[in-house]
Scaffold this motif. Structure first.
Motif, PDB file in Angstrom:
ATOM      1  N   GLU A   1       0.824  -1.213   0.000  1.00 28.25           N
ATOM      2  CA  GLU A   1       0.000   0.000   0.000  1.00 28.25           C
ATOM      3  C   GLU A   1       0.858   1.263   0.000  1.00 28.25           C
ATOM      4  O   GLU A   1       0.438   2.323   0.469  1.00 28.25           O
ATOM      5  N   GLN A   2       2.053   1.139  -0.504  1.00 26.40           N
ATOM      6  CA  GLN A   2       2.946   2.276  -0.726  1.00 26.40           C
ATOM      7  C   GLN A   2       4.129   1.782  -1.546  1.00 26.40           C
ATOM      8  O   GLN A   2       4.361   0.581  -1.643  1.00 26.40           O
ATOM      9  N   ARG A   3       4.846   2.699  -2.143  1.00 21.82           N
ATOM     10  CA  ARG A   3       6.031   2.344  -2.909  1.00 21.82           C
ATOM     11  C   ARG A   3       7.245   2.926  -2.197  1.00 21.82           C
ATOM     12  O   ARG A   3       7.290   4.122  -1.892  1.00 21.82           O
ATOM     13  N   ASN A   4       8.228   2.067  -1.901  1.00 23.81           N
ATOM     14  CA  ASN A   4       9.422   2.489  -1.175  1.00 23.81           C
ATOM     15  C   ASN A   4      10.583   2.848  -2.092  1.00 23.81           C
ATOM     16  O   ASN A   4      11.550   3.451  -1.636  1.00 23.81           O
ATOM     17  N   TYR A   5      10.494   2.443  -3.338  1.00 24.08           N
ATOM     18  CA  TYR A   5      11.518   2.772  -4.326  1.00 24.08           C
ATOM     19  C   TYR A   5      10.813   3.243  -5.593  1.00 24.08           C
ATOM     20  O   TYR A   5       9.628   2.975  -5.814  1.00 24.08           O
ATOM     21  N   GLU A   6      11.579   3.919  -6.432  1.00 18.99           N
ATOM     22  CA  GLU A   6      10.987   4.487  -7.649  1.00 18.99           C
ATOM     23  C   GLU A   6      10.553   3.415  -8.628  1.00 18.99           C
ATOM     24  O   GLU A   6       9.549   3.571  -9.326  1.00 18.99           O
ATOM     25  N   VAL A   7      11.301   2.316  -8.707  1.00 17.02           N
ATOM     26  CA  VAL A   7      10.988   1.276  -9.691  1.00 17.02           C
ATOM     27  C   VAL A   7      10.523   0.010  -8.996  1.00 17.02           C
ATOM     28  O   VAL A   7      10.822  -0.239  -7.827  1.00 17.02           O
ATOM     29  N   ASN A   8       9.784  -0.813  -9.763  1.00 19.32           N
ATOM     30  CA  ASN A   8       9.364  -2.137  -9.301  1.00 19.32           C
ATOM     31  C   ASN A   8       9.915  -3.159 -10.293  1.00 19.32           C
ATOM     32  O   ASN A   8       9.345  -3.367 -11.368  1.00 19.32           O
ATOM     33  N   PRO A   9      11.031  -3.805  -9.971  1.00 22.76           N
ATOM     34  CA  PRO A   9      11.666  -4.722 -10.930  1.00 22.76           C
ATOM     35  C   PRO A   9      10.761  -5.866 -11.376  1.00 22.76           C
ATOM     36  O   PRO A   9      10.881  -6.332 -12.525  1.00 22.76           O
TER      37      PRO A   9
END
Length: 609
Positions: free
Chosen positions: A204-212
């Motif tokens: 429910e949140q993104r901790n880094y800019e990309v999602n590999p």
């Protein structure tokens, strides 16, 4: 296509030993007709190598070992190996000097290199200190092995002839009944540990800019592999599996997760490597807290992993923690070169648990329990300690400290004249015991294991250079209430009868440094204390929040908060402790010693009535 998982227990910087572990499992996998073998993150050097990475010679030795490893692997087997790679643009672009990488080894050579994209810096992780993040998605195509048709020449024979013509070392040939098809059949996405931990739907949140993982889904890979060295904490495997299941189902991609196992200093790695099919269903799980290797099969028509054995997880938190602590003590001692251990036995519950862990980890014959009674030690405590020795079958020695106490008192008498007996005299007893235990350890080459629990470490209810002495703090991340729970569980599950004497479980805890002393003379009940500490340490709550949510007396909460802050200088000098929670007093705990945050700043304090 068969894919093998090698759940390995590397030793930091033992490059040749770690390589041999990979070779041994690779030969087993090749004999079982596997096409691909997966090993954990940094499997060649072990995780975490920490500041060894600042030594250029270490990095160069790793590169040489990787090349040698490639030449000794079965040639029909592709192997993914965790390693470190120099960053050629580091000085010109102002980047970090290294990459946390995976090498694809096949046919006696390093075929491709993949770099970790997401670098964690929270808790025990400090990867941005050494590594530059990878900038692109990682994938490769893999040919398949099929049965040789009648009359065809085996690929293994051709490889051996080539090697002989070139004067190279003998290679491990492909089995004579197998050969490679000329066309690629499987596209494999490669990720490394943290690369999996950024699914914004799950968290429910993104901790880094990309999602590999999302990037690999867009590339259309057939399967995602994740090579990890993910440290253990209580209940973490359940979280991992929920996250992996969610990602596999969300992107309709099977996921193979390979984890390191074993203890490296304070960090414990629980293994439990796991695989999920496209529907997010678990199809395989390796053992927890021990090395293992697992074979899976990928159905190229269905583009999915087929089910194999799913090893059960430990049946309870206590079982899980016990396995972690035993593994941690065993690996710390073994990897540091110790074969025998010494523990001070007070007749209390903490030393009882530590002695039981040591006996399980190294065998009862290799553990020495030392009883060191003072004039304040009760006869009951001596009897309880001896009963524990008998139950465990460990060796024991008795070293009374009364005469040593008198000698100290006589030496200090001129300086202490006119003062009353107090904490200084109480702590002298603990320091005498610490000196005796260190003398035994020093004389015989034993590892001294200290016995302080997390509750005591948190509030400083321990003696610097006394009961804190030792080479390893086995239960420094185990709260006192959990110590009791573990000992009860140990007795309930023991096949040989009672381990921890019942009286130890029933009597009030006491340091026995003065007449009729109990821990609760200085502390709240451990049930209250541990709840307050959990809110301070794990939830980062202020005393006002704790009082409002839990209803505890503000004076008690304020007292605990001050004790935690004032004990920082002690914790900084403690032996390394095995980490079993998500917030331990170890490499992930970075608090200042010289601080006025609690003493003066009212934003942390609760208003007392």
């Amino acid at each position: 296509m068969k894919i093998a998982i090698a759940q390995l227990n590397p030793t930091i910087a033992d490059l040749s030993g770690n390589a041999q572990q990979i070779i041994t499992v690779a030969q087993q996998a090749a004999n079982a007709d596997a096409r691909l073998l997966l090993t954990p993150e940094l499997s060649l050097c072990g995780y975490p190598p920490r500041d060894l990475l600042l030594n250029p010679g270490f990095v160069e030795a790793m590169a040489a070992q990787l090349q040698e490893l490639a030449q000794h692997l079965p040639s029909q087997l592709a192997v993914l190996v965790g390693t470190v790679q120099p960053n050629p643009q580091a000085t010109s672009a102002g980047e970090k000097p290294l990459f946390n990488s995976i090498a694809l080894l096949e046919g006696g050579q390093v075929q491709q290199i993949f770099h970790k994209r997401l670098l964690p810096t929270y808790d025990v992780f400090d990867e941005e200190r050494y590594f530059e993040p990878g900038r692109q998605s990682n994938s490769f195509t893999l040919n398949t092995l099929v049965e040789t048709a009648g009359g065809q020449r085996s690929r293994g024979a051709e490889e051996q002839e080539r090697a002989e013509e070139q004067g190279s070392k003998q290679v491990n040939p492909s089995p004579p009944h197998l050969y490679l098809t000329p066309h690629p059949s499987l596209k494999i996405g490669v990720t490394i540990c943290e690369d999996l931990w950024n699914d914004e739907q799950f968290w429910e949140q993104r901790n880094y800019e990309v999602n590999p993982i999302e990037d690999l889904a867009h590339l259309g890979v057939d399967i995602v592999v994740n090579l990890s060295a993910s440290p253990y904490s209580v209940g973490k495997q359940t979280l991992r599996e929920a996250m992996l299941s969610h990602s596999a189902h969300r992107y309709q991609q099977p996921i193979l997760y390979i984890n390191q196992v074993g203890g490296n200093d304070d960090l414990l790695f629980d293994g439990a490597s796991v695989a999920f099919n496209r529907a997010g269903e678990i199809v395989s799980r390796a053992s927890a807290f021990q090395t293992d290797w697992v074979m899976l099969e990928f159905d190229e028509q269905k583009k999915d992993l087929l089910g194999t054995s799913v090893t059960p997880l430990p049946e309870s938190e206590n079982s899980e923690i016990w396995s972690a602590l035993v593994m941690g003590v065993r690996d710390y001692a073994h990897k540091c070169g110790f074969s025998e251990m010494v523990v001070g036995l007070s007749g209390g519950i903490d030393s009882s648990l530590v002695a039981a862990i040591a006996a399980k980890a190294f065998g009862a014959d290799n553990v020495l329990g030392v009883l060191m009674p003072s004039p304040y030690s009760s006869e009951g405590s001596l009897q309880d300690a001896q009963a524990l020795v008998n139950n465990l079958g460990i060796c024991s020695a008795k070293l009374p400290i009364g005469e040593a106490m008198q000698a100290y008192n006589k030496t200090l008498e001129p300086l202490f004249a006119g003062t009353s007996f107090g904490v200084a005299e109480e702590n002298l007893q603990a320091r005498i015991r610490g000196n005796l235990l260190m003398a035994v350890a020093n004389k015989f080459g034993y590892l001294l294991i200290s016995t302080g629990n997390k509750s005591e470490m948190a509030v400083g209810y321990s003696t610097l250079y006394g009961d804190m002495s030792g080479g390893l703090a086995a239960i420094s991340d185990v709260p006192k209430t959990r110590v009791y729970s573990l000992c009860r569980w140990l007795n309930q599950t023991s096949a040989t009868g009672e381990i921890v004497p019942a009286n130890i479980l029933c009597k009030p805890p006491s340091a026995e440094l003065r007449p009729d002393q109990t821990d609760q003379d200085s502390l709240p009940s451990y049930e209250v204390l541990d709840e307050i500490l959990h809110r301070i340490i794990h939830k980062h709550q202020s005393t006002t929040q704790i009082v409002d949510e839990a209803g505890y007396d503000p004076a008690v909460v304020n007292q605990v908060m001050k004790m935690v802050a004032r004990a920082e200088f002690k914790r900084r000098q403690a032996p390394p402790g095995l980490k079993i929670t998500d917030r331990a007093f170890g490499t992930g705990w970075r608090m200042p010693i010289a601080s006025r945050s609690v003493v003066d700043n009212q934003w942390l304090m609760a208003k007392e009535t």
